[in-house]
Write an enzyme that holds these catalytic residues in place. Structure first.
Site, PDB file in Angstrom:
ATOM      1  N   VAL A  98       0.821  -1.212   0.000  1.00 50.02           N
ATOM      2  CA  VAL A  98       0.000   0.000   0.000  1.00 50.02           C
ATOM      3  C   VAL A  98       0.855   1.262   0.000  1.00 50.02           C
ATOM      4  O   VAL A  98       0.435   2.309  -0.497  1.00 50.02           O
ATOM      5  CB  VAL A  98      -0.972  -0.002   1.202  1.00 50.02           C
ATOM      6  CG1 VAL A  98      -0.237   0.160   2.511  1.00 50.02           C
ATOM      7  CG2 VAL A  98      -2.015   1.092   1.036  1.00 50.02           C
ATOM      8  N   ALA A 254       4.903  -4.865   7.851  1.00 52.07           N
ATOM      9  CA  ALA A 254       3.615  -4.999   7.168  1.00 52.07           C
ATOM     10  C   ALA A 254       3.700  -4.402   5.774  1.00 52.07           C
ATOM     11  O   ALA A 254       4.404  -3.418   5.552  1.00 52.07           O
ATOM     12  CB  ALA A 254       2.511  -4.302   7.954  1.00 52.07           C
ATOM     13  N   ASP A 255       2.982  -5.017   4.856  1.00 54.33           N
ATOM     14  CA  ASP A 255       2.841  -4.447   3.518  1.00 54.33           C
ATOM     15  C   ASP A 255       1.531  -3.687   3.390  1.00 54.33           C
ATOM     16  O   ASP A 255       1.411  -2.792   2.561  1.00 54.33           O
ATOM     17  CB  ASP A 255       2.920  -5.548   2.464  1.00 54.33           C
ATOM     18  CG  ASP A 255       4.356  -5.945   2.187  1.00 54.33           C
ATOM     19  OD1 ASP A 255       4.880  -5.535   1.142  1.00 54.33           O
ATOM     20  OD2 ASP A 255       4.958  -6.641   3.012  1.00 54.33           O
ATOM     21  N   ARG A 256       0.556  -4.052   4.213  1.00 46.36           N
ATOM     22  CA  ARG A 256      -0.715  -3.314   4.255  1.00 46.36           C
ATOM     23  C   ARG A 256      -1.437  -3.669   5.550  1.00 46.36           C
ATOM     24  O   ARG A 256      -1.549  -4.842   5.911  1.00 46.36           O
ATOM     25  CB  ARG A 256      -1.588  -3.663   3.043  1.00 46.36           C
ATOM     26  CG  ARG A 256      -2.861  -2.819   2.928  1.00 46.36           C
ATOM     27  CD  ARG A 256      -3.701  -3.258   1.720  1.00 46.36           C
ATOM     28  NE  ARG A 256      -3.007  -3.035   0.453  1.00 46.36           N
ATOM     29  CZ  ARG A 256      -3.331  -2.087  -0.425  1.00 46.36           C
ATOM     30  NH1 ARG A 256      -4.320  -1.247  -0.161  1.00 46.36           N
ATOM     31  NH2 ARG A 256      -2.676  -1.972  -1.567  1.00 46.36           N
ATOM     32  N   ALA A 264      -1.497  -7.612   6.167  1.00 42.67           N
ATOM     33  CA  ALA A 264      -0.856  -8.392   5.109  1.00 42.67           C
ATOM     34  C   ALA A 264       0.650  -8.232   5.261  1.00 42.67           C
ATOM     35  O   ALA A 264       1.167  -7.118   5.282  1.00 42.67           O
ATOM     36  CB  ALA A 264      -1.296  -7.897   3.736  1.00 42.67           C
TER      37      ALA A 264
END
Length: 381
Positions: A98, A254-256, A264
């Site tokens: 994100v 975290a990636d999102r 995620a």
């Protein structure tokens, strides 16, 4: 000295080629948005914050060159269109992260505002973009340091077992200087603990199938001389069960992060959260505000990228039969039966219910008495 994975000065961008780590520390120059796209897609750079920064600076570098060569349109609208198309192209390189789409959206807004200025020109619009991209680089480093400080303080106050005065922390994937503009998120927390002499030991998972833990996190820990031990992913449960080791917290990046706290992150994170809950170990997510997506209400709405089967069926590394003075020779070796089907999701979703706290540059967010996160409070002035 903390590792510097992104070097940028005067419109010139260079990144460490993470595909060659930990065996070769080589910087690759990125001149254009196309080169930036390929660096992200091929995972020469990875980590949600770093991806966003490299994408922005790749386009900034391209614009700097076009200005120097007098090849940029003098028309503000045409330059805006050029920048917008390039940003959309860059976002397509890694859709799950994100930070990338968030950065692109903010930069588009800045460009649009520049176009509205009286007597705006193509040069002025490009300059506004370049300055904004450079500001993102500086802010990411500062945000990471704040995340580290808040996370270290929270662990020291809330996670330590009664038998120890210093923390033992397990982390997953790579969330350090190689995944951000500098210092790191989850690994930044470990760095902050180490710098204040409140870290007893760090453990990192190898993070199959791409081995970001063994290749990258272990590389950073050794580089910074932080006491650390590498384990395979399947050893985590046994590690948490050992009372004499006494893991106090698991800290991941975290990636999102969805509005409800569902996160995620690299495949294997969900499993670690389940293990942490069973063993009574605190589970923390370290993420800047740019990773929090309030538009996405839960993890069910997050698109999970699937990677090539070859990442699971092969492994890449150096040959050990050469002398120390010889050039490093990299080889790819098959490790799976030919013809076997492969499922290779890059990420999984950890439910917010399994997360004890989300560490941001504004502090650590915990759940309320009903077990709910209120991440929207972070964005209120």
């Amino acid at each position: 000295m903390t590792l510097q994975a992104i070097k940028y000065s005067g419109g010139k961008l260079a990144i460490i080629d993470q595909l060659q780590l930990p065996h070769v520390e080589k910087y690759v120059t990125i001149h254009t948005s196309e080169e930036g796209w390929h660096a992200i897609k091929e995972m020469r750079v990875r980590g949600a914050p770093a991806i966003a920064i490299v994408a922005a600076l790749a386009l900034a570098s391209e614009l700097t060159t076009l200005i120097a060569r007098n090849q940029l349109s003098s028309n503000a609208i045409e330059t805006q269109t050029f920048i917008t198309e390039k940003l959309h192209y860059l976002v397509s390189s890694r859709p799950t992260a994100v930070n990338l789409s968030d950065a692109a959206g903010k930069l588009e807004t800045i460009v649009a505002e520049s176009v509205k200025m009286p007597e705006s020109t193509g040069h002025a619009v490009a300059t506004a973009f370049i300055q904004a991209a450079e500001a993102m680089l500086a802010k990411d480093v500062e945000d990471n340091r704040m995340i580290g400080e808040y996370g270290a303080k929270w662990i020291s106050e809330n996670a330590l077992s009664k038998n120890f005065t210093k923390a033992t922390v397990l982390t997953h994937c790579n969330t350090g200087s190689l995944a951000t503009a500098g210092f790191g998120t989850a690994l930044g927390v470990i760095r902050a603990l180490s710098s204040t002499d409140t870290l007893r030991h760090a453990y990192c998972t190898e993070t199959r199938p791409y081995n970001q833990g063994s290749r990258l996190t272990a590389f950073e820990l050794v580089h910074d001389r932080i006491p650390a031990t590498l384990i395979t992913d399947s050893m985590a449960a046994a590690l948490l069960a050992r009372a004499e080791i006494g893991v106090d917290a698991i800290v991941v990046g975290a990636d999102r992060v969805a509005a409800n706290g569902d996160t995620a992150n690299k495949i294997g994170t969900y499993g670690l959260a389940v293990l942490a809950k069973y063993h009574g170990v605190k589970f923390l997510v370290a993420a800047p505000l740019t990773t929090i997506d309030l538009v996405t209400k839960s993890g069910n709405e997050i698109t999970i990228e699937e990677r090539p089967a070859s990442e699971v069926t092969t492994v890449r590394g150096t040959c050990e039969d050469g002398g120390a003075s010889e050039a490093v020779k990299m080889e790819t070796v098959c490790i799976a039966a030919e013809g076997i089907n492969v499922w290779n999701p890059a990420f999984d979703i950890t439910p917010g219910a399994l997360i004890d706290g989300i560490i941001t540059e504004k502090g650590v967010v915990e759940k309320d008495s009903d077990g709910l996160f209120h991440l929207e409070e972070l964005f209120k002035a």
